[in-house]
Design an enzyme around this catalytic site. Structure first.
Site, PDB file in Angstrom:
ATOM      1  N   LYS A 225       0.815  -1.226   0.000  1.00 24.09           N
ATOM      2  CA  LYS A 225       0.000   0.000   0.000  1.00 24.09           C
ATOM      3  C   LYS A 225       0.843   1.269   0.000  1.00 24.09           C
ATOM      4  CE  LYS A 225      -4.427  -1.723   1.260  1.00 24.09           C
ATOM      5  NZ  LYS A 225      -5.509  -1.834   2.213  1.00 24.09           N
ATOM      6  N   ARG A 259      -4.249  -9.908   4.844  1.00 20.05           N
ATOM      7  CA  ARG A 259      -4.603  -9.927   3.412  1.00 20.05           C
ATOM      8  C   ARG A 259      -3.390  -9.462   2.619  1.00 20.05           C
ATOM      9  NH1 ARG A 259      -6.684  -6.560  -0.532  1.00 20.05           N
ATOM     10  NH2 ARG A 259      -8.333  -7.456  -1.830  1.00 20.05           N
TER      11      ARG A 259
END
Ligand code: 9MG
Length: 283
Positions: A225, A259
């Protein structure tokens, strides 16, 4: 506080007595990291099987990108992307499948096709989603997001990000219980990168234990991210090592499910982390 450690994913059990990895499978042309790679069912299936081989305990299938600024996708298009893949995974893949969607129509069709969990970045706030999830009976992951994927990174503002995210998730979990969902089927997720600045993300991870203390299994998605890109000045394809560090910090504080796109490296790191954490303690 006792946290339920087994999810019932439409008959397939997911044991969370140790931290586990959720493999990301985006059936989208525009996801930020793996967009366009697994659009056809066969390559998608092969990628899922690779992730299972590497130790993924569940595969999260999504047909609509949630990256900042992503264009919304209609129900028909989303169904056309995810349903053939879910059917193929149910036939060939031993682990449960999660459906990453905000749309009740997609939740329903996906569970009918064999998905055993709902991962909703809007925490079941779409009209009818809560009631539908209660009837479907599969586990649900409730994620926090400020704004929408279209505008969430414009100017996220909080007075106290940790307590506001915690309170929102507590309220959504309460709404689920009131709608008839079983407590054991609820997971919480602070939503790293969803309407948060770098500082907000860092604070949420630094104090993740406060969310774990609410008593529900916590899922985190940190893989590749922009938080990593912002701190380390690294492009998406160079974010593995710092991503592993973030996953370890989350698991150290009690996160149950991570995740990730990078299954093997993440699984090995969190297994080692868990061994250190548990040393000398009885489970
Ligand atoms: C779909 N999706 C993208 N990022 C995510 C995250 O951090 N958590 C969850 N639950 N879903 C995510």
């Amino acid at each position: 506080m006792t946290i339920n450690r087994t999810l019932n994913c439409a008959g397939q059990l997911l044991d969370l007595s140790r931290p586990r990895v959720m493999g990301v499978l985006n059936i989208t042309p525009d996801s930020f990291s793996d967009g366009g790679q697994w659009l056809a069912p066969e390559p998608a299936l092969q990628q899922a099987l690779r992730m299972v081989e590497e130790g993924a305990a569940i595969i999260d299938v999504g047909g609509e990108s949630t990256r900042p600024g992503a264009a919304p996708v209609g129900v028909r298009e989303e169904l056309q992307r995810v349903i053939p893949v879910i059917e193929a995974l149910r036939e060939h893949c031993a682990v449960p499948v999660s459906i990453d969607t905000r749309k009740p129509e997609v939740m329903q069709a996906a569970v009918q096709a064999g998905a055993g969990m709902i991962n909703d970045v809007t925490a079941l706030q779409a009209p009818g989603a809560l009631e539908l999830a209660a009837t479907l009976g599969v586990p649900v992951c409730l994620m926090h997001m400020q704004g929408t994927p279209q505008n969430m990174q414009e100017q996220p503002i909080y007075r106290d990000v940790v307590s506001e995210v915690g309170r929102f998730l507590q309220q959504r979990a309460r709404a689920c219980l009131d709608a008839g969902l079983a407590r054991e089927q609820i997971l919480l997720d602070p939503g790293f990168g969803f309407g948060k600045t770098t500082l907000h993300n860092l604070l949420l991870l630094q104090q993740l234990d406060t969310l774990v203390q609410q008593g529900y299994p916590v899922l985190v998605g940190l893989s590749r991210k922009s938080l990593i890109g912002n701190v380390m000045q690294l492009p998406v394809d160079k974010r593995l090592y710092p991503g592993i560090a973030l996953a370890v910090l989350a698991v150290w504080q009690g996160a149950a499910l991570v995740r990730t796109h990078d299954v093997q490296a993440t699984r090995e790191a969190i297994e080692m982390c868990h061994a250190v954490h548990q040393a000398g303690r009885s489970e």
